[in-house]
Scaffold this motif. Structure first.
Motif, short mmCIF file in Angstrom:
data_model
loop_
_atom_site.label_atom_id
_atom_site.label_comp_id
_atom_site.label_asym_id
_atom_site.label_seq_id
_atom_site.Cartn_x
_atom_site.Cartn_y
_atom_site.Cartn_z
N SER A 1 5.47 3.06 -4.59
CA SER A 1 5.11 3.78 -5.81
C SER A 1 4.26 2.89 -6.72
O SER A 1 4.28 1.66 -6.59
CB SER A 1 6.39 4.17 -6.56
N ASP A 2 3.55 3.53 -7.68
CA ASP A 2 2.67 2.76 -8.57
C ASP A 2 3.46 1.70 -9.33
O ASP A 2 3.01 0.57 -9.52
CB ASP A 2 1.98 3.70 -9.57
N GLU A 3 4.69 2.12 -9.75
CA GLU A 3 5.50 1.20 -10.55
C GLU A 3 5.86 -0.05 -9.74
O GLU A 3 5.69 -1.18 -10.19
CB GLU A 3 6.78 1.95 -10.95
N ASP A 4 6.33 0.20 -8.49
CA ASP A 4 6.68 -0.94 -7.63
C ASP A 4 5.45 -1.79 -7.34
O ASP A 4 5.52 -3.02 -7.29
CB ASP A 4 7.29 -0.45 -6.30
N LYS A 5 4.32 -1.07 -7.14
CA LYS A 5 3.08 -1.79 -6.82
C LYS A 5 2.77 -2.80 -7.94
O LYS A 5 2.45 -3.95 -7.69
CB LYS A 5 1.95 -0.76 -6.68
N GLU A 6 2.91 -2.31 -9.18
CA GLU A 6 2.59 -3.17 -10.32
C GLU A 6 3.54 -4.37 -10.37
O GLU A 6 3.12 -5.52 -10.49
CB GLU A 6 2.72 -2.35 -11.61
N ASP A 7 4.85 -4.09 -10.20
CA ASP A 7 5.83 -5.19 -10.24
C ASP A 7 5.56 -6.20 -9.12
O ASP A 7 5.56 -7.41 -9.34
CB ASP A 7 7.26 -4.65 -10.05
N ALA B 1 0.83 -1.21 0.00
CA ALA B 1 0.00 0.00 0.00
C ALA B 1 0.87 1.26 0.00
O ALA B 1 0.45 2.33 -0.47
CB ALA B 1 -0.91 -0.01 1.22
N ASP B 2 2.10 1.16 0.50
CA ASP B 2 2.92 2.37 0.69
C ASP B 2 3.98 2.57 -0.39
O ASP B 2 4.89 3.37 -0.21
CB ASP B 2 3.64 2.28 2.05
#
Ligand code: AMP
Length: 580
Positions: free
Chosen positions: A538-544, A535-536
């Motif tokens: 970045s969007d990019e890391d979230k996707e990966d 949840a905390d």
């Protein structure tokens, strides 16, 4: 040498005292026992009773006997014992004073200083009350250390290391789990969780309920009304529980339990370990939930734990070891008597403060290998004759004696082949075969499920005796393996080499299910950790992270170990850089 500092484990049910002498831990005995029950009472002639004597009178005179005073420490309350009133500190001081005297009698000189252990969850008020109890007993409490820290010290005395350790402490009335970090000389409790009212006493109660129900069903008679009968059954239940730690079943037997309409009622009931385990399973589940809460509080996951230490008498129950092994994929340590590792750690801390040498403080003999035998079971849905049943687990203190029950496969089966292995792989063929024998002439009339018990006895010299017995007829056969603990002989070296070679050969993939199990546990733990963080980021890391979690879950479902390895590593990389 009167500047000696003693180590004290002031426990809810039992207490102990220890010192270090000539670099070794000595747990001091009194009356041939190292364990002083934490009971205080007033006897028939108004004398103070401490320990076993007070415990013995508890059932008869609860109004003048105090137990579990540790639960009341820190409360502003008064405790009635006979016609006198005491504070909790004073009752604890009576126990401490006895421990001080036990130490002085052993050492032959006065003792003034002590290290005392307290639960990690103790509040300031509870700690202060413990310190006051020491003072009342005439002891300068030079340090109070947390019990899990003491347990960790007892295992780490000789080593400098960097580790995360889980200390699982299941006693008679309490359960605690702590996550401890060891960084060289600094041992720190990161998180603790537990239940102040869960322990071996609850297990005894389950067995008592089971017996009450059995008598109710069989005799149509309710024995729960009679305190005397329940007291007798409780004792039998506790004894049976202990036997079930090393035996596959026990016979609960009590003659003349009571009378129904002038006819005596006897108890005679076979009680298998498996039934006992079913009775206590929900309690064990509860302890494992607490383990996960402690891990979460410490911001760690299953995969971060390097070692598990077992503390408290109830951890001798095999299901505790088995469930932790399943959950973590590592074999818990149990080399040091689980009742004595806290006091051992207290003595080590005391010696460290006193500047004593503790180079060889803890010397225990353990088996570095797991021993067991093969049995017929099912692997991937197919019958498979070489499944491995571990019987004596690695890290067990020696000498060790353990019995398990096995079953024949078909009606009228006349022989059973027992093949003994050293190793840990769930496929026995990946372990080292160290002996085999046949028992022939089993009861021809017996249906399948005829019970054959197999006992493994391993002594300090590495002598392994395997003894098999047909339960119904008593037919027996045994073998002795003389060098079970020695390193591989030439033949074994050869077969070990072949197995290692096979690891590198594509044509002959080896089923290393222990490793697979560990890989899966590790991957799941990483997923758990990632889900806490996702949840905390970045969007990019979230996707990966989302992609890798999905790949891991699919790989586990499809049994695809290559994809599992790649996805686990990628997810671990992201988590590593997020932690930086
Ligand atoms: P502690 O509070 O650590 O002294 O643990 C005491 C509890 O351990 C009691 O409930 C005992 O019945 C239990 N206990 C002691 N020995 C065994 C054993 N061999 N197997 C199972 N439970 C045991």
């Amino acid at each position: 040498m009167s500047d000696v500092i003693i180590g004290i484990d002031l426990g809810t049910t039992n207490s102990e005292v220890a010192v270090i002498q000539d670099g070794k831990v000595i747990i001091i005995e009194d009356n041939h026992t190292k364990i002083l029950p934490s009971f205080v009472g007033i006897g028939d002639n108004d004398e103070i009773l401490i320990g076993e004597a007070a415990k013995n009178q508890y059932a008869l005179y609860p109004e003048r006997t105090i137990k579990s005073i540790k639960r009341r420490m820190g409360e502003d309350t008064s405790i009635n014992m006979g016609d006198k009133t005491f504070t909790p500190q004073e009752i604890s001081a009576i126990i401490l004073k006895r421990l001080k005297t036990i130490a002085e009698n052993y050492l032959g000189h006065p003792v003034e200083k002590a290290v005392i252990t307290v639960p990690a969850y103790f509040s300031d008020a509870q700690r202060q009350a413990t310190r006051d109890a020491g003072e009342i007993a005439g002891l300068d409490v030079v340090r109070m250390i947390n019990e899990p820290t003491a347990a960790a010290l007892s295992y780490e005395a000789q080593q400098k290391s960097h580790k995360k350790v889980l200390v699982y402490d299941l006693g008679g009335g309490t359960f605690d789990v702590s996550v401890v970090s060891i960084e060289d000389d600094v041992v720190e409790v990161l998180a603790s969780h537990g239940n102040n009212h869960l322990g071996g006493d609850d297990f005894d109660e389950k067995i008592v309920d089971y017996i009450v129900k059995h008598i109710q069903d069989k005799e149509n008679f309710d024995i729960s009304e009679s305190n005397k009968v329940i007291a007798r059954i409780s004792r039998a239940a506790e004894k049976a529980k202990r036997s079930l730690s090393t035996q596959p079943y026990v016979i609960l037997e009590e003659e003349y339990l009571c009378e129904k309409d002038g006819t005596p009622i006897h108890l005679s009931l076979e009680f298998p370990r498996i039934d006992y385990e079913n009775l206590i399973e929900s309690y064990i589940d509860e302890t494992l939930n607490a383990v996960h809460i402690a891990l979460k509080d410490a911001h760690l996951t299953v995969a971060d734990i390097d070692e598990i230490l077992l503390v408290g008498g109830s951890t001798r129950t095999p299901i505790v070891n088995d469930r932790l092994y399943k959950e973590f994929g590592i074999e818990p340590h149990k080399e040091i008597d689980p009742d004595l590792c806290v006091v051992t750690g207290a003595a080590i801390q005391a010696a460290m403060i006193a500047g004593q040498d503790i180079a060889s403080a803890v010397l225990v003999d353990v088996t570095p290998y797991t021993f067991g035998m093969s049995y017929m079971g099912s692997l991937n849905g197919e019958p498979y004759p070489h499944l491995f049943a571990p019987i004596i687990h690695k890290n067990s203190a020696l000498p060790m004696n353990k019995t398990e029950a096995f079953y024949t496969m078909y009606d009228g089966q006349e022989k059973v082949e027992i093949t003994v292995y050293q190793g840990e792989d769930s496929d026995a063929l990946n372990n080292i075969q160290i002996g085999e024998f046949l028992i022939e002439g089993l009861n021809k009339k017996a249906p399948s499920n005829n019970v054959v018990t197999v006992q493994f006895t391993l002594d300090l010299d590495g002598l392994l005796k395997v003894f098999a017995k047909e339960k119904s007829t008593g037919l027996e056969k045994s073998i002795t393996i003389t060098n079970a603990l020695s390193s591989y002989d030439e033949f074994e070296l050869d077969s070990a080499k072949q197995r290692i070679d096979a690891l590198f050969s594509d044509e002959n993939p080896i089923d290393n299910s222990n490793k697979i199990h560990h890989d899966i546990v590790k991957a799941k733990a990483l997923v758990e950790k990632a889900q806490l963080k996702i949840a905390d980021v970045s969007d990019e890391d979230k996707e990966d992270m989302g992609d890798f979690i999905e790949q891991i879950n699919t790989a586990i479902k499809d049994d695809d170990l290559d994809i599992l390895a790649v996805a686990t590593e990628s997810l671990a990389d992201i988590l590593y850089y997020l932690d930086e």
